[in-house]
Design a protein around this motif. Structure first.
Motif, mmCIF file in Angstrom:
data_model
loop_
_atom_site.group_PDB
_atom_site.id
_atom_site.type_symbol
_atom_site.label_atom_id
_atom_site.label_comp_id
_atom_site.label_asym_id
_atom_site.label_seq_id
_atom_site.Cartn_x
_atom_site.Cartn_y
_atom_site.Cartn_z
ATOM 1 N N LYS A 194 0.821 -1.222 0.000
ATOM 2 C CA LYS A 194 0.000 0.000 0.000
ATOM 3 C C LYS A 194 0.854 1.272 0.000
ATOM 4 C CE LYS A 194 -4.153 -1.917 0.183
ATOM 5 N NZ LYS A 194 -5.179 -1.751 -0.866
ATOM 6 N N GLY A 195 2.165 1.139 0.286
ATOM 7 C CA GLY A 195 3.074 2.260 0.097
ATOM 8 C C GLY A 195 3.127 3.294 1.193
ATOM 9 N N VAL A 196 2.626 2.974 2.387
ATOM 10 C CA VAL A 196 2.690 3.942 3.491
ATOM 11 C C VAL A 196 4.142 4.306 3.799
ATOM 12 C CG1 VAL A 196 2.218 4.293 5.955
ATOM 13 C CG2 VAL A 196 0.488 3.243 4.489
ATOM 14 N N ALA A 258 -9.472 15.975 5.091
ATOM 15 C CA ALA A 258 -8.212 15.915 4.348
ATOM 16 C C ALA A 258 -8.150 16.972 3.256
ATOM 17 C CB ALA A 258 -8.037 14.527 3.741
ATOM 18 N N ASP A 259 -6.931 17.387 2.949
ATOM 19 C CA ASP A 259 -6.687 18.238 1.785
ATOM 20 C C ASP A 259 -6.309 17.387 0.573
ATOM 21 O OD1 ASP A 259 -6.743 21.119 2.886
ATOM 22 O OD2 ASP A 259 -5.465 20.048 4.314
ATOM 23 N N ILE A 260 -5.574 16.304 0.815
ATOM 24 C CA ILE A 260 -5.103 15.420 -0.251
ATOM 25 C C ILE A 260 -5.184 13.977 0.244
ATOM 26 C CG2 ILE A 260 -3.131 14.782 -1.721
ATOM 27 C CD1 ILE A 260 -2.006 17.636 -1.099
ATOM 28 N N PHE A 261 -5.674 13.099 -0.601
ATOM 29 C CA PHE A 261 -5.648 11.667 -0.286
ATOM 30 C C PHE A 261 -4.499 11.021 -1.056
ATOM 31 C CE2 PHE A 261 -6.559 7.224 -1.033
ATOM 32 C CZ PHE A 261 -6.907 6.782 0.238
ATOM 33 N N VAL A 262 -3.760 10.138 -0.401
ATOM 34 C CA VAL A 262 -2.652 9.464 -1.058
ATOM 35 C C VAL A 262 -2.659 7.978 -0.715
ATOM 36 C CG1 VAL A 262 -1.069 10.063 0.841
ATOM 37 C CG2 VAL A 262 -0.138 9.411 -1.391
ATOM 38 N N MET A 263 -2.515 7.148 -1.710
ATOM 39 C CA MET A 263 -2.214 5.731 -1.509
ATOM 40 C C MET A 263 -1.318 5.304 -2.672
ATOM 41 S SD MET A 263 -4.610 2.435 -0.630
ATOM 42 C CE MET A 263 -5.222 2.087 -2.296
ATOM 43 N N ALA A 264 -0.029 5.241 -2.372
ATOM 44 C CA ALA A 264 0.971 4.973 -3.403
ATOM 45 C C ALA A 264 1.196 3.469 -3.533
ATOM 46 C CB ALA A 264 2.275 5.696 -3.073
ATOM 47 N N SER A 265 0.151 2.758 -3.935
ATOM 48 C CA SER A 265 0.221 1.301 -4.037
ATOM 49 C C SER A 265 1.260 0.871 -5.060
ATOM 50 C CB SER A 265 -1.145 0.738 -4.432
ATOM 51 O OG SER A 265 -2.091 0.978 -3.424
ATOM 52 N N VAL A 289 -6.571 13.011 -5.404
ATOM 53 C CA VAL A 289 -5.854 11.835 -4.928
ATOM 54 C C VAL A 289 -4.488 11.736 -5.597
ATOM 55 C CG1 VAL A 289 -8.026 10.617 -4.535
ATOM 56 C CG2 VAL A 289 -6.784 10.243 -6.671
ATOM 57 N N ILE A 290 -3.573 11.102 -4.883
ATOM 58 C CA ILE A 290 -2.272 10.719 -5.425
ATOM 59 C C ILE A 290 -2.225 9.198 -5.366
ATOM 60 C CG2 ILE A 290 0.231 10.801 -5.119
ATOM 61 C CD1 ILE A 290 -0.166 13.549 -3.791
ATOM 62 N N ALA A 291 -1.962 8.567 -6.505
ATOM 63 C CA ALA A 291 -2.045 7.114 -6.592
ATOM 64 C C ALA A 291 -0.779 6.539 -7.210
ATOM 65 C CB ALA A 291 -3.257 6.706 -7.432
ATOM 66 N N GLY A 292 -0.422 5.338 -6.762
ATOM 67 C CA GLY A 292 0.700 4.623 -7.352
ATOM 68 C C GLY A 292 0.286 3.919 -8.633
ATOM 69 N N LEU A 308 -3.336 12.500 -9.372
ATOM 70 C CA LEU A 308 -2.003 12.405 -9.962
ATOM 71 C C LEU A 308 -1.467 10.994 -9.759
ATOM 72 C CD1 LEU A 308 -0.448 15.758 -8.660
ATOM 73 C CD2 LEU A 308 -1.615 15.347 -10.846
ATOM 74 N N MET A 309 -0.962 10.387 -10.823
ATOM 75 C CA MET A 309 -0.350 9.067 -10.749
ATOM 76 C C MET A 309 1.165 9.248 -10.617
ATOM 77 S SD MET A 309 -2.845 6.697 -11.215
ATOM 78 C CE MET A 309 -2.282 5.268 -12.126
ATOM 79 N N VAL A 310 1.775 8.445 -9.737
ATOM 80 C CA VAL A 310 3.209 8.575 -9.489
ATOM 81 C C VAL A 310 3.876 7.209 -9.496
ATOM 82 C CG1 VAL A 310 2.907 10.673 -8.103
ATOM 83 C CG2 VAL A 310 2.918 8.438 -6.974
ATOM 84 N N ASP A 311 5.198 7.225 -9.612
ATOM 85 C CA ASP A 311 5.992 6.010 -9.440
ATOM 86 C C ASP A 311 5.941 5.646 -7.958
ATOM 87 O OD1 ASP A 311 7.891 4.043 -9.130
ATOM 88 O OD2 ASP A 311 9.546 5.198 -9.972
ATOM 89 N N PRO A 312 5.325 4.531 -7.592
ATOM 90 C CA PRO A 312 5.140 4.224 -6.170
ATOM 91 C C PRO A 312 6.426 3.829 -5.447
ATOM 92 C CG PRO A 312 4.393 2.392 -7.510
ATOM 93 C CD PRO A 312 4.727 3.504 -8.462
ATOM 94 N N GLN A 313 7.478 3.543 -6.211
ATOM 95 C CA GLN A 313 8.752 3.193 -5.593
ATOM 96 C C GLN A 313 9.588 4.427 -5.254
ATOM 97 O OE1 GLN A 313 9.396 0.194 -4.738
ATOM 98 N NE2 GLN A 313 8.244 -1.179 -6.061
ATOM 99 N N SER A 314 9.154 5.594 -5.718
ATOM 100 C CA SER A 314 9.945 6.818 -5.553
ATOM 101 C C SER A 314 9.311 7.763 -4.547
ATOM 102 C CB SER A 314 10.093 7.517 -6.916
ATOM 103 O OG SER A 314 10.663 8.794 -6.770
ATOM 104 N N SER A 315 9.938 7.906 -3.388
ATOM 105 C CA SER A 315 9.436 8.869 -2.406
ATOM 106 C C SER A 315 9.584 10.296 -2.929
ATOM 107 C CB SER A 315 10.183 8.705 -1.077
ATOM 108 O OG SER A 315 11.577 8.906 -1.252
ATOM 109 N N GLU A 316 10.579 10.520 -3.795
ATOM 110 C CA GLU A 316 10.760 11.846 -4.388
ATOM 111 C C GLU A 316 9.581 12.201 -5.291
ATOM 112 O OE1 GLU A 316 13.045 9.473 -4.441
ATOM 113 O OE2 GLU A 316 14.582 10.263 -3.076
ATOM 114 N N ALA A 317 9.109 11.224 -6.079
ATOM 115 C CA ALA A 317 7.961 11.471 -6.962
ATOM 116 C C ALA A 317 6.700 11.743 -6.151
ATOM 117 C CB ALA A 317 7.749 10.282 -7.891
#
Length: 363
Positions: A194-196, A258-265, A289-292, A308-317
């Motif tokens: 889940k990327g927490v 919340a202001d932003i929801f994130v789950m970087a799966s 939302v920010i999603a992996g 926004l979709m992001v690389d879930p392995q990158s904390s920088e992204a």
């Protein structure tokens, strides 16, 4: 039309698969009938002995001999699909098989199971994929069934969020000292994929620039202890709040706060995010939302439109996406509003009718 759903997972059994079937049955068009056989009373799996699914064979044989059903819906390709496949050589039945993602991945990992899965699908009238990613995997592995594949995503009951009393929202803000804070939220079972952990790493990058940013994690799970230890190691004690006992009302309140929801799966072997109903719940509250980029998430989140979709392995992204949303209130509002407007296509009543209509087409 009479349908029979046979599944190992069904409410009150806990989990996303059980929840999916429970809502689908509840929203089934009233002019047609759907009957459920589950394993609550041990009707489908024997508690001991070789081939525990042998009990499913006996139960379904008896049920199908005693009652007429126009169509069978199979909740798990293995082992229940095996039973229905065998019965299809004996009884004149038509059936469809649900595939959520991990079930197909596990079958694909073992040649014997893949051989069997292909034969089960080969005799099916419908292949019901819960997301487009799984649908693509099936079509690539077995092109002969491509024309039978239908996508039926998980859904929601209402487009509008539930009412939460303003006094209750204010009490949560006060309890956790959140006045004048920006709130980043994750809701869900705390497991590794889940990327927490990556969001916590992103928080350590963001806090020097956004000292009033707070990260709320609502959920429990086997990865919780590791995440708590990581938060301490990163010096995030005051900026991260773990809530493990929230009821449905409190969860709904956090979406609104919340202001932003994130789950970087992220994907982990054959285990990937099948859909992510929490993204829709956040959009329901009008939140971006920010999603992996994992599995079926792209069905729930449209990159640049609802989140926004992001690389879930990158904390920088992840940090970059959070920063982009924190700095642009109009973008946050636009993504949240577009996400909320899109929800009508995910209503359970629509999903149930979509499947019912597909079944009637193959009868």
């Amino acid at each position: 039309m009479r349908c029979l759903l046979v599944t190992l997972e069904y409410p009150p059994f806990y989990g996303g698969v059980a929840n999916y079937y429970g809502h689908l049955v509840q929203a089934w068009p009233p002019e047609d009938e759907i009957v459920v056989i589950d394993n609550k009373e041990g009707q489908l799996l024997a508690p001991r002995g070789k081939w525990p699914w042998r009990r499913s064979f006996a139960t379904l044989w008896r049920t199908l001999r005693q009652s007429h059903f126009d169509f069978l819906l199979v909740g798990q390709i293995l082992p229940l699909g095996t039973v229905v496949w065998l019965l299809s050589f004996i009884l004149p039945i038509k059936y469809g098989v649900f595939l959520h993602g991990m079930d197909w991945g596990e079958a694909a990992a073992r040649p014997r199971k893949m051989w069997l899965a292909k034969r089960i699908l080969g005799r099916s009238a419908l292949v019901i994929a819960v997301n487009s990613y799984t649908a693509e995997l099936i079509k690539r592995a077995q092109p002969s069934v491509s024309g039978r594949v239908v996508i039926v995503n998980p859904g929601i009951d209402n487009v509008s969020p539930p009412f939460i009393a303003p006094e209750y929202l204010a009490s949560l803000r006060q309890r956790y000292n959140l006045d004048n804070c920006s709130i980043l939220l994750t809701v869900g079972r705390v497991v590794e994929r889940k990327g927490v952990d990556k969001v916590l790493e992103a928080m350590s990058q963001l806090l020097p620039y956004y000292p009033k940013l707070r990260y709320i994690i609502v959920g429990d799970g086997p990865y919780l202890k590791i995440c708590k230890e990581l938060a301490v190691d990163l010096g995030l004690n005051e900026a991260v709040i773990f809530i493990t006992d929230a009821d449905d009302n409190e969860k709904a309140a956090w979406y609104q706060l919340a202001d932003i929801f994130v789950m970087a799966s992220r994907s982990k072997g054959s285990d990937f995010e099948g859909f992510g109903i929490v993204y829709l719940e956040a959009n329901q509250a009008g939140k971006p939302v920010i999603a992996g980029q994992s599995g079926g998430v792209r069905d729930a989140v449209v990159d640049g439109e609802t989140g926004l979709m992001v690389d879930p392995q990158s904390s920088e992204a992840i940090a970059q996406a959070v920063r982009r949303l924190l700095d642009d209130e109009s973008l946050r509002r636009r993504l949240g509003e577009t996400g909320q407007a899109r929800l009508s296509q995910f209503l359970w009543s629509r999903q149930a009718r979509l499947l019912r209509d597909k079944i009637k087409e193959v009868l």
